[in-house]
Write a protein that holds these residues in place. Sequence first.
Motif, PDB file in Angstrom:
ATOM      1  N   GLY A 196       0.804  -1.393  -0.026  1.00 47.60           N
ATOM      2  CA  GLY A 196      -0.250   0.080  -0.060  1.00 47.60           C
ATOM      3  C   GLY A 196       0.653   1.396  -0.058  1.00 47.60           C
ATOM      4  N   ARG A 197       1.943   1.337  -0.475  1.00 50.08           N
ATOM      5  CA  ARG A 197       2.716   2.328  -0.437  1.00 50.08           C
ATOM      6  C   ARG A 197       2.726   3.061  -1.849  1.00 50.08           C
ATOM      7  N   ILE A 198       3.405   4.227  -1.906  1.00 50.01           N
ATOM      8  CA  ILE A 198       3.139   5.316  -3.246  1.00 50.01           C
ATOM      9  C   ILE A 198       4.529   5.325  -3.508  1.00 50.01           C
ATOM     10  N   LEU A 199       4.773   5.110  -5.029  1.00 47.71           N
ATOM     11  CA  LEU A 199       6.338   5.130  -5.347  1.00 47.71           C
ATOM     12  C   LEU A 199       6.397   6.860  -5.722  1.00 47.71           C
ATOM     13  N   GLU A 200       7.660   7.293  -5.577  1.00 47.14           N
ATOM     14  CA  GLU A 200       8.037   8.655  -5.780  1.00 47.14           C
ATOM     15  C   GLU A 200       8.800   8.623  -6.875  1.00 47.14           C
TER      16      GLU A 200
END
Length: 260
Positions: A186-190
């Motif tokens: 559930g992470r967001i890639l930067e």
Amino acid sequence: MILTDLHMHSTHSLDGNHTIAELCEQALALGLTHIAVTDHVEWLPDGAHQRPDFERYFAELQNCQQRYAARGLTLWSGVELGNPHQHLAEVEDLLARYSFDMVIGSLHWLQGRNIHYVDCFDGRQPEDVYTLYFEELAHIAASVNCKIIAHFDRIFWPGTVRFGPPAIERIEQPVRKAMRAVVQHGRILELNTRFLTYVPGWNPALETVLRWYREEGGQFVAVNSDAHRASEIGRNREIGEALVERAGCLPYLGKEKVKA
């Protein structure tokens, strides 16, 4: 258009150059609507621990939130955790003590070497270092309670200086594994926009990684400046937005209450 920048540093970081208020003024001048000030918490290989005085940080931030809300800028609190997967107990204590709007997990040290410098490649093949870097990013995604996995592209900067643009197809499997971990947890890639105009460039490799992220189930990408000076806020935003769009992803605009 992307009107957010969710990764920047104020004078509450050792390497920050402008106050939170100065960052807010620059963000307004650029027409941004939402920003997060994500100052550093770092655990160094020599045992040193760098962190802001969070009582002062939150006092200044809350004052700015009140000042700038009336001018149309939403200001979020945040923190960037360096190598947090190696210090989980301390991370959990910090996140229990303070309620941050934006938590970023990043990798700045690789087997005791600073990944900002080319000597992290000394005596090693570039693909070996890239593989190790993405393996560590996967560990952060799997173990740390963060929203954003920072600057997946950071290791390509010194690598390109020494070896030229990365042969991304040689590390497809470890990169895909890291992207899968980002998605599954559930992470967001930067996407870090700092050097998207660097020559010789690595933008084609970045677009490939973003496409693999999409194929592994990722949807949103945080297009952030990682600014350490007010003048760096929003830099190369249009280039980053185009890379994200071509890869079939969408820009992450911040907390889930903000609609695209």
